[in-house]
Each structure stands twice: as C-alpha cells, then as structure tokens.
Scaffold this motif. Structure first.
Motif, mmCIF file in Angstrom:
data_model
loop_
_atom_site.group_PDB
_atom_site.id
_atom_site.type_symbol
_atom_site.label_atom_id
_atom_site.label_comp_id
_atom_site.label_asym_id
_atom_site.label_seq_id
_atom_site.Cartn_x
_atom_site.Cartn_y
_atom_site.Cartn_z
ATOM 1 N N THR A 1 -4.118 -4.458 -14.024
ATOM 2 C CA THR A 1 -3.264 -5.569 -13.786
ATOM 3 C C THR A 1 -2.027 -4.729 -13.116
ATOM 4 N N ALA B 1 2.568 -12.349 -5.800
ATOM 5 C CA ALA B 1 1.228 -11.613 -6.120
ATOM 6 C C ALA B 1 -0.134 -12.794 -5.979
ATOM 7 N N GLY B 2 -0.994 -12.557 -5.377
ATOM 8 C CA GLY B 2 -2.032 -13.344 -5.265
ATOM 9 C C GLY B 2 -1.909 -14.313 -3.928
ATOM 10 N N SER B 3 -0.817 -13.897 -3.175
ATOM 11 C CA SER B 3 -0.735 -14.732 -1.843
ATOM 12 C C SER B 3 -1.980 -14.472 -0.947
ATOM 13 N N ARG B 4 -2.025 -15.091 0.179
ATOM 14 C CA ARG B 4 -3.297 -14.671 1.144
ATOM 15 C C ARG B 4 -2.812 -13.473 2.056
ATOM 16 N N ASN C 1 4.715 -17.539 -0.265
ATOM 17 C CA ASN C 1 3.217 -17.242 0.412
ATOM 18 C C ASN C 1 3.039 -15.847 0.736
ATOM 19 N N TYR D 1 2.809 -11.505 -0.140
ATOM 20 C CA TYR D 1 3.103 -10.426 -1.262
ATOM 21 C C TYR D 1 3.442 -8.999 -0.463
ATOM 22 N N ALA E 1 -4.222 -7.343 -6.230
ATOM 23 C CA ALA E 1 -3.308 -8.323 -5.574
ATOM 24 C C ALA E 1 -4.167 -9.511 -4.780
ATOM 25 N N GLN E 2 -5.301 -9.082 -4.339
ATOM 26 C CA GLN E 2 -6.638 -9.865 -3.984
ATOM 27 C C GLN E 2 -6.071 -10.726 -2.788
ATOM 28 N N PRO E 3 -5.341 -10.283 -1.759
ATOM 29 C CA PRO E 3 -4.943 -11.193 -0.418
ATOM 30 C C PRO E 3 -6.424 -11.323 0.412
#
Ligand code: URA
Length: 261
Positions: free
Chosen positions: A80, A110-113, A154, A156, A190-192
């Motif tokens: 995490t 976090a998780g933003s594109r 939107n 990170y 963060a998976q952008p």
C-alpha cells in the motif's frame, strides 16, 4: 601516573573517536589503517616485488552496505502507499535524510491518471512536507490548470528524492539509484496511466538518460507506462521563453489523455 585498565583505555579510545567525528561503525571487523598505510607504502617502494594483496580502501569498506539492495528489500513486501511511505521514513541509508526536516512523499490524488515526477524537495517543500509547494510548484499548478488538471482533483505528484539536498544541490547518482526502488514501487502502487517527468533528474531516474532539451515533448516508455519528459517548472521560471515548448507539451499530454479514455 596511574595506568588505565584495558576497559578504561578502550572507552577512552572510543570517546576520542567520537570526538573526531567517527560516530558510525561501518564494518564488523576492526581495520588497522596505520598498518594498511605502511603496507601500501612498502608495496609502492618495491615495484619488482610480487603484488601484495590489495587492502580494503575506506570506500570499499563502506560499500559493504549495499543501499540499493536494502532499498529493494524494504519495498519488496510493501503493498500500500501508506506502507511505502513508512518504508521510506524508515530507510536510513541516504545521507540526505539526516539534514531534512520532513520526508516529502506525495501530494494530490493517488490513483489519478497522471503522475508527475519531480526532482527533490526544496526549502518550502521540506518545511511543509509536501512536494511542489514553492514558486515552481505554483507554476506547476497553473500549468496543469491550463489543461483542466489539478492536484486536488486528478493529479498525483511525487519526487525522485523525498529529502531536500543541502543548498538544493543536484542529487548524486548513488542517491538516485538507492531511491529508485521506492519510485518504481510508488508508480506501481499509484497506478497512473501516464507519467510526466519534470526535468533531467527525473529523466535520469526513470529513463536512465538526461538531455531534457532534446527529450522534452517526445513520448517514451518508462516503468511500463507512456511517459512525457518536460522542462522543470523551476527551469521555466528562469527561462520564460521556454514556456512556449512547455505549452506544446501540455497540449500533447492533454491529447494523450483524451486518446486513452
Ligand atoms: N522541485 C521539485 O522537483 N520538486 C519539488 O517538490 C519542488 C521543487
């Protein structure tokens, strides 16, 4: 004069080492550097003699701590962003940490594109504990706002290094290398959809190359993601004429995001 017991003498020698500034042990076994120096001199003054075994230099002794391997181990079980932040705070192998007030981890959503990767905290970021809050950060916010992006909605944002280098000097290659495992993990968690690399230091960390004047505006792949190198906002503050290229790069980012939807 009363002679010291062995333990008193050892304690006095230790106190003297600390007085000299040697406050950290860097090896498990003691090294007699006086005899090493004598051996090295003897070897140098006898060129025809057989090669003496090479004594470990101080650099080789301290290289026994492989900070990159320790960093990789520290992030290997992290799943995490909170745990990654904790692992970073607990990483004691980067000298920069000792002079920093805060570990500057990230800001935004976090998780933003879009994930922006800057260089390192400056004075303002070090004080506040958030990346890009000084003048360069305010320009970054305006740049992102111009294409409808904002850190509260939107985007990170993080940096290659979480600790401020003294006098804002450039990070050293070994500092970049030991923090790279954290950056890799950060991006994975963060998976952008896209990365934006601000300036040469983040290009070095993510792509292994620098040369921002040639690289900017050209999409590449880094850490498995489409990646856009751009001029750093601090560079744009010093060189306002380069904002024209920065605007072209922002439009390219905007177009890419539209393509990806
Ligand atoms: N410059 C950076 O690269 N990052 C910051 O957080 C601030 C200034």
């Amino acid at each position: 004069m009363e002679s010291l017991s062995d333990s008193d003498a050892a304690l006095a020698a230790l106190a003297w080492q600390i007085e000299l500034g040697a406050t950290e042990a860097i090896g498990n076994a003691p090294v007699d550097r006086y005899s090493l120096a004598e051996k090295a001199l003897a070897a140098r003054s006898a060129p025809s003699a057989q090669k003496a075994p090479v004594a470990p230099s101080p650099a080789r002794v301290s290289a026994e701590v492989d900070a990159v391997a320790i960093a990789k181990a520290a992030v290997s079980s992290v799943s995490t962003l909170e745990a990654l932040r904790d692992a970073m705070v607990g990483f004691e192998h980067c000298e920069l940490k000792k002079g920093a007030r805060n570990t500057v981890f990230a800001d935004g959503i976090a998780g933003s594109r879009v994930m922006i990767i800057g260089e390192a905290p400056g004075r303002d970021e070090d004080r506040e504990g958030r990346p890009f809050v000084g003048r360069a950060g305010q320009l970054l916010d305006r740049m992102l706002g111009a294409i409808g992006l904002g850190r509260a909605e939107n985007v990170y944002i993080t940096n290659v290094l979480p600790w401020r280098p003294p006098q804002n000097r450039d990070p050293k290659p070994e500092e970049i290398a030991m923090l790279r495992p954290f950056l890799e993990r950060h991006v994975a968690l963060a998976q952008p959809q896209v990365l934006v690399l601000m300036g040469n230091i983040s290009c070095t960390a993510a792509l292994g190359r620098r040369g921002i004047t040639r690289m900017r505006g050209n999409w590449e792949e880094a850490l498995g993601l489409p990646t856009l190198p751009m001029f750093h906002p601090a560079y744009l503050l010093r060189n306002p004429q380069a904002k024209r290229e920065a605007w072209a790069d922002l439009l390219s980012l905007n177009a890419r995001l539209k393509d990806l939807t």
